[in-house]
Motif scaffolding. Structure first.
Motif, short mmCIF file in Angstrom:
data_model
loop_
_atom_site.label_atom_id
_atom_site.label_comp_id
_atom_site.label_asym_id
_atom_site.label_seq_id
_atom_site.Cartn_x
_atom_site.Cartn_y
_atom_site.Cartn_z
N VAL A 169 2.25 5.48 5.88
CA VAL A 169 1.20 4.53 6.96
C VAL A 169 0.16 3.41 6.52
N ARG A 170 1.27 2.96 5.17
CA ARG A 170 1.25 1.52 4.94
C ARG A 170 1.44 0.86 5.89
N GLN A 171 2.94 1.26 7.05
CA GLN A 171 3.03 0.33 7.99
C GLN A 171 2.28 0.35 8.85
N ALA A 187 0.31 -3.25 10.47
CA ALA A 187 0.17 -3.29 11.38
C ALA A 187 -0.72 -3.56 12.81
N LEU A 188 -2.12 -2.61 12.56
CA LEU A 188 -3.24 -2.52 13.21
C LEU A 188 -3.89 -3.02 12.21
N LEU A 189 -4.14 -3.86 10.80
CA LEU A 189 -4.71 -5.23 10.42
C LEU A 189 -4.17 -6.27 10.83
N ARG A 190 -3.19 -6.72 11.53
CA ARG A 190 -2.53 -7.86 11.80
C ARG A 190 -3.10 -8.18 13.43
N LYS A 191 -3.41 -7.19 13.90
CA LYS A 191 -4.07 -6.90 15.39
C LYS A 191 -5.01 -7.05 15.53
N PHE A 243 -11.39 -0.59 9.88
CA PHE A 243 -12.89 -2.02 10.78
C PHE A 243 -13.67 -1.80 9.65
N GLY A 244 -13.50 -0.32 9.36
CA GLY A 244 -13.86 -0.82 8.22
C GLY A 244 -13.74 -1.50 6.71
N ALA A 245 -12.81 -1.76 6.78
CA ALA A 245 -11.81 -2.72 5.39
C ALA A 245 -12.71 -3.93 5.55
N VAL A 246 -12.23 -4.21 7.12
CA VAL A 246 -12.25 -5.36 7.42
C VAL A 246 -13.93 -6.52 7.32
#
Length: 395
Positions: free
Chosen positions: A139-141, A145-149, A235-238
């Motif tokens: 899940v972390r992986q 990856a989604l955070l980088r994008k 998105f919530g984390a960002v």
């Protein structure tokens, strides 16, 4: 874990036998429709894996069937928690989901994706202790990856919209942005005086002492919304990392859970989600309303397919209150790349008539949506310019 639907119809003896015996008993016990038909399909998916509704994979060692997450949601909806536990364990034993999801070696070698994450968090309560850490790494992986994008587009879009929203049009002398002021007043050039007489002063944005916008993400946990839950958590984390935005994240089925305190780690947040179960949208929207301090600066994003299990009239009344108070209320029928979602078209139209636009949104478009909401643009028109079809209100 969510309780099963208490509104299921009473069953006859023949219908109960039909559910127990499966499709082979259709000739003697009859067919099942409505909610009982859905219960039968959920049972058949597990106990008749080669049938029409089966979850069994057909050869090879490829990814899981795409309906696994939906099935996990269905069984939570139609069966009590004790039965759900048995069915999940049966699925892991009878089908190759165990090899795919619960073996450490398999998890280390698969190609993770959003759907895999949804399946893992759906099964998080029954993953063996020896495999749980590997599941978290998978899940972390995907989350990383989604955070980088998605992180930079989200930050840029929201920060730019906030800067424009707070730009000072009545600045003190020390706050004047002379470059923008000159450009805004070039038409007032006075040749005889060889100077510009500014009629509009443009100032630098004053440093905000408190968050400028309240954003509440209210997320449906039903099985069909699995990918939307994953993207919403990212998105919530960002958003939560931006000081100028006060961010809350609420998940719901028939109950409501405020996950805002876990926004600093999307992986912990996801493993705290319970995918599947019933739906009480009114209760979730009511709780979200209680979090709002400044309605004119609040953005409420409801992410749901709108299949309301609660009282629709109360939901519509609550939506009208929010809109009348100045809250920017938006419904996303999905936040994913999965194409056109299934949703309650009638309820979407009723919400749209109240000023609550409803449409599906891709992850790539979501930063632009939030920027438009911060600027208080017409969200229906914004969706149209992005090629996102917004539901229209009923006449």
């Amino acid at each position: 874990m969510a309780e099963h639907d208490d509104n299921l119809p009473a069953t006859s003896r023949a219908e109960r036998w039909r559910l127990v015996l499966g499709s082979d008993a259709a000739d003697s016990c009859g067919t099942l429709d409505g909610a009982l038909g859905q219960m039968d399909a959920a049972l058949a998916a597990l106990y008749e894996p080669d049938g029409k509704h089966g979850l069994q994979r057909r050869g090879g060692r490829g990814g899981s069937a795409p309906n696994v997450a939906r099935w996990l949601g269905d069984i939570r909806k139609y069966f009590p928690a004790s039965v759900v536990q048995v069915m999940q364990r049966d699925a892991l034993e009878r089908l190759d989901m165990r090899q795919m999801l619960l073996e450490k070696e398999m998890l280390e070698n698969i190609q993770p994706d959003v759907h895999m994450v949804a399946n893992l968090i759906s099964l998080s309560q029954v993953i063996p202790a020896g495999t749980r850490e590997t599941a978290r790494l998978v899940v972390r992986q995907v989350v990383d990856a989604l955070l980088r994008k998605l992180e930079e587009p989200m930050r840029s879009a929201v920060s730019g919209a906030l800067d424009r929203a707070r730009r000072n049009r009545r600045p003190r002398h020390a706050e004047i942005d002379w470059h923008r002021t000159i450009r805004a007043n070039l038409r007032h050039w006075q040749p005889s005086h060889r100077t510009i007489i500014p009629q509009t002063l443009v100032g630098f944005g004053r440093k905000a002492r408190k968050p400028q916008r309240e954003v509440i993400l209210c997320i449906d946990q039903s099985g069909s919304m699995a990918a939307s839950v994953v993207y919403s958590s990212i998105f919530g984390a960002v958003l939560a990392s931006l000081p100028a935005v006060s961010t809350r994240l609420v998940v719901f089925d028939t109950s409501v859970v405020d996950m805002s305190e876990q926004l600093d780690d999307p992986v912990d947040l996801l493993f705290g989600v319970q995918l599947g179960g019933g739906t009480d949208i009114h209760r979730a929207v009511s709780y979200s309303q209680s979090l709002i301090r400044e309605p004119h600066n609040a953005i409420l994003v409801l992410i749901s397919d709108l299949y309301e299990g609660g009282v629709e009239e109360r939901l519509l009344a609550r939506a009208r209150e929010l809109v009348d108070a100045g809250v920017q209320f938006i419904t996303l029928l999905a936040l994913s790349d999965e194409g056109r979602p299934s949703y309650d078209k009638a309820l979407a139209a009723k919400l749209a008539a109240l000023g609550v636009p409803s449409f599906a949104c891709t992850p790539d478009a979501f930063p632009g949506l939030m920027a438009a909401a911060i600027r208080r643009d017409d969200i229906g028109q914004w969706a149209a310019t992005q090629g996102l079809v917004s539901t229209r209100g009923q006449d």
